[in-house]
Motif scaffolding. Structure first.
Motif, PDB file in Angstrom:
ATOM      1  N   MET A   1       0.661  -1.395  -0.087  1.00  0.00           N
ATOM      2  CA  MET A   1      -0.074   0.009  -0.261  1.00  0.00           C
ATOM      3  C   MET A   1       0.926   1.328  -0.033  1.00  0.00           C
ATOM      4  SD  MET A   1      -3.316  -0.448   2.551  1.00  0.00           S
ATOM      5  CE  MET A   1      -4.805  -0.737   1.627  1.00  0.00           C
ATOM      6  N   SER A   2       0.396   2.335  -0.825  1.00  0.00           N
ATOM      7  CA  SER A   2       1.145   3.371  -0.914  1.00  0.00           C
ATOM      8  C   SER A   2       0.545   4.421   0.096  1.00  0.00           C
ATOM      9  CB  SER A   2       0.981   4.023  -2.345  1.00  0.00           C
ATOM     10  OG  SER A   2       1.685   5.446  -2.394  1.00  0.00           O
ATOM     11  N   GLY A   3       1.390   5.348   0.530  1.00  0.00           N
ATOM     12  CA  GLY A   3       0.621   6.267   1.603  1.00  0.00           C
ATOM     13  C   GLY A   3       0.848   7.730   1.433  1.00  0.00           C
ATOM     14  N   THR A  64      -2.930  11.529   7.046  1.00  0.00           N
ATOM     15  CA  THR A  64      -2.452  10.514   6.575  1.00  0.00           C
ATOM     16  C   THR A  64      -3.570   9.512   5.936  1.00  0.00           C
ATOM     17  OG1 THR A  64      -3.022   9.474   8.867  1.00  0.00           O
ATOM     18  CG2 THR A  64      -0.708  10.434   8.468  1.00  0.00           C
ATOM     19  N   LYS A  66      -3.612   5.587   3.753  1.00  0.00           N
ATOM     20  CA  LYS A  66      -3.141   4.433   2.945  1.00  0.00           C
ATOM     21  C   LYS A  66      -3.935   4.199   1.758  1.00  0.00           C
ATOM     22  CE  LYS A  66      -1.771   2.163   7.347  1.00  0.00           C
ATOM     23  NZ  LYS A  66      -2.185   0.991   8.158  1.00  0.00           N
ATOM     24  N   THR A  72      -2.975   3.899  -6.014  1.00  0.00           N
ATOM     25  CA  THR A  72      -1.425   4.152  -5.797  1.00  0.00           C
ATOM     26  C   THR A  72      -1.058   4.862  -7.067  1.00  0.00           C
ATOM     27  OG1 THR A  72      -1.130   1.989  -4.574  1.00  0.00           O
ATOM     28  CG2 THR A  72       0.955   3.099  -5.451  1.00  0.00           C
TER      29      THR A  72
END
Length: 90
Positions: A1-3, A64, A66, A72
């Motif tokens: 997972m990109s964040g 923030t 995810k 992504t």
């Protein structure tokens, strides 16, 4: 997972900062079909492929999130839009 992890300074009193976060959350919910809920001074938001929070800290907001696999590739535009809205509201 990109964040995504963004810290944005602000000088609003807590009540006004919370109202501005509410406004942003309303737009997120409407535009992206997200569910939002307050947990203390943290606004959690979620939808398929996204799980995130906006933390109200003294003098700062921290966003923030995810991002799931399909989002992504959109990380750059999503992060740019978040920064634009934060600049506009705070």
């Amino acid at each position: 997972m990109s964040g995504i992890d963004i810290t944005h300074p602000h000088s609003l009193p807590p009540e006004k900062a919370r109202a501005a976060v509410e406004d942003v959350a309303g737009k997120l919910a409407q535009r992206f079909d997200m569910q939002t809920a307050w947990h203390g001074d943290t606004l959690k938001f979620t939808r398929s492929g996204v799980d995130g929070a906006i933390d109200m800290l003294p003098g700062n907001l921290r966003v923030t999130a995810k991002l799931g696999f399909l989002l992504t590739a959109m990380r750059g535009p999503i992060e740019s839009e978040i920064r634009r809205v934060l600049d506009e509201k705070f």
